[in-house]
Every structure is written in structure tokens, then in C-alpha cells.
Design a protein around this motif. Structure first.
Motif, mmCIF file in Angstrom:
data_model
loop_
_atom_site.group_PDB
_atom_site.id
_atom_site.type_symbol
_atom_site.label_atom_id
_atom_site.label_comp_id
_atom_site.label_asym_id
_atom_site.label_seq_id
_atom_site.Cartn_x
_atom_site.Cartn_y
_atom_site.Cartn_z
ATOM 1 N N CYS A 1 0.932 -1.368 -0.104
ATOM 2 C CA CYS A 1 -0.200 -0.012 -0.046
ATOM 3 C C CYS A 1 0.673 1.223 0.065
ATOM 4 O O CYS A 1 0.366 2.220 -0.799
ATOM 5 C CB CYS A 1 -0.901 -0.090 1.149
ATOM 6 S SG CYS A 1 -2.259 -1.206 1.261
ATOM 7 N N ARG A 2 2.042 1.367 0.853
ATOM 8 C CA ARG A 2 2.622 2.359 0.761
ATOM 9 C C ARG A 2 3.384 2.792 -0.640
ATOM 10 O O ARG A 2 3.363 3.770 -1.007
ATOM 11 C CB ARG A 2 3.877 2.006 1.730
ATOM 12 C CG ARG A 2 4.734 3.396 1.971
ATOM 13 C CD ARG A 2 5.970 3.066 3.032
ATOM 14 N NE ARG A 2 7.052 2.026 2.188
ATOM 15 C CZ ARG A 2 7.140 0.954 2.664
ATOM 16 N NH1 ARG A 2 6.573 0.186 3.748
ATOM 17 N NH2 ARG A 2 7.970 0.169 2.236
ATOM 18 N N ASP B 1 2.564 5.810 -3.282
ATOM 19 C CA ASP B 1 3.689 6.589 -3.595
ATOM 20 C C ASP B 1 4.029 6.776 -5.125
ATOM 21 O O ASP B 1 4.305 7.974 -5.581
ATOM 22 C CB ASP B 1 4.849 6.442 -2.891
ATOM 23 C CG ASP B 1 4.785 6.579 -1.257
ATOM 24 O OD1 ASP B 1 4.063 7.426 -0.765
ATOM 25 O OD2 ASP B 1 5.920 6.131 -0.800
ATOM 26 N N ALA B 2 3.416 6.150 -5.638
ATOM 27 C CA ALA B 2 3.649 5.857 -7.276
ATOM 28 C C ALA B 2 2.421 6.362 -7.764
ATOM 29 O O ALA B 2 1.293 5.980 -7.321
ATOM 30 C CB ALA B 2 4.178 4.658 -7.734
ATOM 31 N N PRO B 3 2.550 7.345 -9.109
ATOM 32 C CA PRO B 3 1.394 7.556 -9.870
ATOM 33 C C PRO B 3 0.687 6.173 -10.562
ATOM 34 O O PRO B 3 1.575 5.410 -10.898
ATOM 35 C CB PRO B 3 1.904 8.365 -11.020
ATOM 36 C CG PRO B 3 3.546 8.208 -11.027
ATOM 37 C CD PRO B 3 4.051 7.711 -9.563
ATOM 38 N N ASP B 4 -0.415 6.268 -10.605
ATOM 39 C CA ASP B 4 -1.172 5.235 -11.178
ATOM 40 C C ASP B 4 -1.840 5.637 -12.526
ATOM 41 O O ASP B 4 -2.611 6.360 -12.898
ATOM 42 C CB ASP B 4 -2.380 4.940 -10.495
ATOM 43 C CG ASP B 4 -3.068 3.406 -10.856
ATOM 44 O OD1 ASP B 4 -2.735 3.147 -12.092
ATOM 45 O OD2 ASP B 4 -3.832 2.821 -10.099
ATOM 46 N N ARG C 1 -7.454 5.952 -4.862
ATOM 47 C CA ARG C 1 -6.934 4.677 -4.513
ATOM 48 C C ARG C 1 -7.043 3.922 -3.266
ATOM 49 O O ARG C 1 -6.981 2.886 -2.994
ATOM 50 C CB ARG C 1 -5.472 5.235 -5.076
ATOM 51 C CG ARG C 1 -4.692 3.825 -5.092
ATOM 52 C CD ARG C 1 -3.144 4.299 -5.461
ATOM 53 N NE ARG C 1 -3.087 5.616 -6.321
ATOM 54 C CZ ARG C 1 -2.162 6.104 -6.859
ATOM 55 N NH1 ARG C 1 -0.924 5.652 -6.511
ATOM 56 N NH2 ARG C 1 -1.960 6.953 -7.680
ATOM 57 N N THR C 2 -7.167 4.912 -2.185
ATOM 58 C CA THR C 2 -7.353 4.502 -1.081
ATOM 59 C C THR C 2 -8.567 3.585 -0.494
ATOM 60 O O THR C 2 -8.472 2.713 -0.167
ATOM 61 C CB THR C 2 -7.324 5.789 -0.050
ATOM 62 O OG1 THR C 2 -6.043 6.210 0.256
ATOM 63 C CG2 THR C 2 -7.664 5.298 1.648
ATOM 64 N N LEU D 1 -2.961 0.483 5.765
ATOM 65 C CA LEU D 1 -3.199 1.802 5.196
ATOM 66 C C LEU D 1 -2.243 3.010 5.935
ATOM 67 O O LEU D 1 -2.385 4.127 5.472
ATOM 68 C CB LEU D 1 -4.277 2.051 4.431
ATOM 69 C CG LEU D 1 -4.743 1.593 3.235
ATOM 70 C CD1 LEU D 1 -6.202 1.534 2.786
ATOM 71 C CD2 LEU D 1 -4.098 2.193 2.070
ATOM 72 N N GLY D 2 -2.199 2.817 7.254
ATOM 73 C CA GLY D 2 -1.730 3.727 8.167
ATOM 74 C C GLY D 2 -2.971 4.818 8.423
ATOM 75 O O GLY D 2 -2.592 5.971 8.859
#
Length: 253
Positions: A64-65, A69-72, A83-84, A106-107
Motif C-alpha cells: 500500500c505504501r 507513492d507511485a502515480p497510477d 486509490r485509498t 494503510l496507516g
């Protein structure tokens, strides 16, 4: 990784592959995401009721991290689900986590995760409508699947009980989604049927099986989406939404 039980981590890999593939819509990208998570090091995450769940949560958290952080490139602007929300739906339905465990992955605070989930479930039917081919040899199960697919807002264009029938219907109807059982009894094998269909027609595929680990080895032609029998209707709705809105298919190997 030294702080996480190695045997538990190995046992958690099929679950991590299933989650990452469903999230990315691709066998290759999903397995690559798992590999990146392992190479980056894993930190223990609280909330695991046993060593096996602790290993799964550590992998989910790393995946998840990295994904956050990466563009989708396949996430359309203004999509019904962000996304979340997609991650939470997949973690709580496909991976069968409790809301508090998904929040840990997911923090998020549990209250935040619950709010995201409620909003996401309200938007499930906002995805594109699919023309679905069902491959299932048991008539009662096939009718149940048809009812669930139609209840999720999609159209069933055919039900096939064998490999040959599935290939013929796919050629005639050109479905935009294939929902396939793995074991077709005397009718053959669902994975073989899908492989034959994919030679001439590309569409997202969801496999339904009681033995998901057999499809999560990281080898050969494998699905991006796997649902474990028995499953809840919401699980199928989420898997079809994710498959259709991402427009993905099996990766040729």
C-alpha cells in the motif's frame, strides 16, 4: 525482514500476490509490486492475531505504501473511487481483513477507514457496465452467479459449462469481462478455456476457486483477479468493479 517470522512471510506471499494483482490489474505489475515490497524491507505491523496474519499485514502495508507513492496511469481523474478506497475495498472483501486491520495496512485511523469504506460501497455501481461471460459447470451455481452479476449492474451474455462452449460464446459475444470457475468437471478446465479465449479476445478475467493458492505461484499464465469460494456478494461486486474500471486482462507470459 528479520523481525518477521520467515515461515509466516512465505505463507503470506499468495495473499500479497492476490491483493497486488487485483490492485494493479496485472499479474506482472502485481508480482513486481510484491517484489519491490520485499526488497525494500518489511516492518512488523500490529493487529495480527497470529504469525500468519502478522506476515500478511506487513506485506499489505508495504504494498500500500509503494502503490500510494507511485502515480497510477490507469486511475482516471474524477474516478468514482480513489486509490485509498480501492485498497480498503480489496483488503476487506478480497483479503477478508477486519476494518481495523485494513486501517493498519494503510496507516489510517479506524474511523477514517470506516468512512472511506462507507463512501466506496455507495459508489460501487458507478463503474462501467460489463458484458459478462460466466464459465461454470454447476447449473445452480451458474444461476446464482448470474443473479449476483446482474445485481451488481452488469449484463450476462452467456453461461458456459465447458471449455468448448466458453470459447464459442466468447467468439460470438465478445464479452468485456469473463467470470470463470477453475474446475469444470467433465467439461474441462476453466484456466484452459480462458487461455483459449485470450488467443483471439482480450478482456478482464476473474477466477472463482476454492483453491486460490494453485493460481498464485508467480508462474505461467495467471489471473489478476481471484475470488475464493465461498464468497460474499459484495466481494464479487468489488472484483467486477475493479476489473472493469481498470480494463485489464491476463498477461501473456
Amino acid at each position: 525482514m528479520s523481525e518477521i517470522d520467515r515461515a509466516a512471510l512465505i505463507g503470506a506471499l499468495p495473499y500479497a500476490r492476490r491483493f497486488a494483482r487485483a490492485l494493479t490489474g496485472s499479474q506482472s505489475r502485481g508480482d513486481g509490486l510484491v517484489g519491490e515490497a520485499l526488497r525494500g524491507g518489511l516492518a512488523p505491523v500490529g493487529g495480527g492475531r497470529d504469525a500468519g496474519m502478522a506476515g500478511r499485514l506487513a506485506l499489505y502495508r508495504a504494498i500500500c505504501r509503494i502503490a500510494s507513492d507511485a502515480p497510477d496511469p490507469e486511475e482516471a481523474p474524477g474516478a468514482a473511487l480513489d486509490r485509498t478506497q480501492r485498497m480498503l475495498l480489496l483488503l476487506t472483501s478480497l483479503e477478508e481483513l477486519e476494518t481495523d486491520q485494513a486501517a493498519l495496512a494503510l496507516g489510517l485511523a479506524v474511523e477514517q477507514a470506516a468512512a472511506h469504506l462507507a463512501a466506496a460501497r455507495n459508489h460501487l455501481r458507478a463503474g462501467a457496465v460489463a458484458r459478462v461471460l460466466i464459465i461454470e459447470d454447476e447449473p445452480i451455481i451458474a444461476l446464482d452467479l448470474q443473479q449476483l452479476v446482474e445485481a451488481a449492474g452488469h449484463e450476462v451474455v452467456g453461461i458456459a459449462a465447458s471449455e468448448d462452449e466458453a470459447v464459442a460464446i466468447a467468439a460470438a459475444e465478445r464479452p468485456s469481462l469473463v467470470l470463470a470457475d477453475v474446475n469444470l468437471g467433465a467439461g474441462g478446465d476453466g484456466t484452459s478455456a480462458v487461455a483459449r479465449i485470450m488467443r483471439t479476445h482480450q478482456a478482464p478475467v476473474i477466477f472463482v476457486t476454492a483453491y486460490p493458492e494453485r493460481l498464485l505461484t508467480g508462474q505461467d499464465l495467471e489471473p489478476a483477479f481471484i475470488i475464493t469460494k465461498p464468497f460474499e456478494p459484495t466481494t464479487l461486486a468489488i472484483a467486477t468493479y475493479q476489473a472493469v474500471t481498470r480494463g485489464v486482462h491476463l498477461d501473456p507470459v
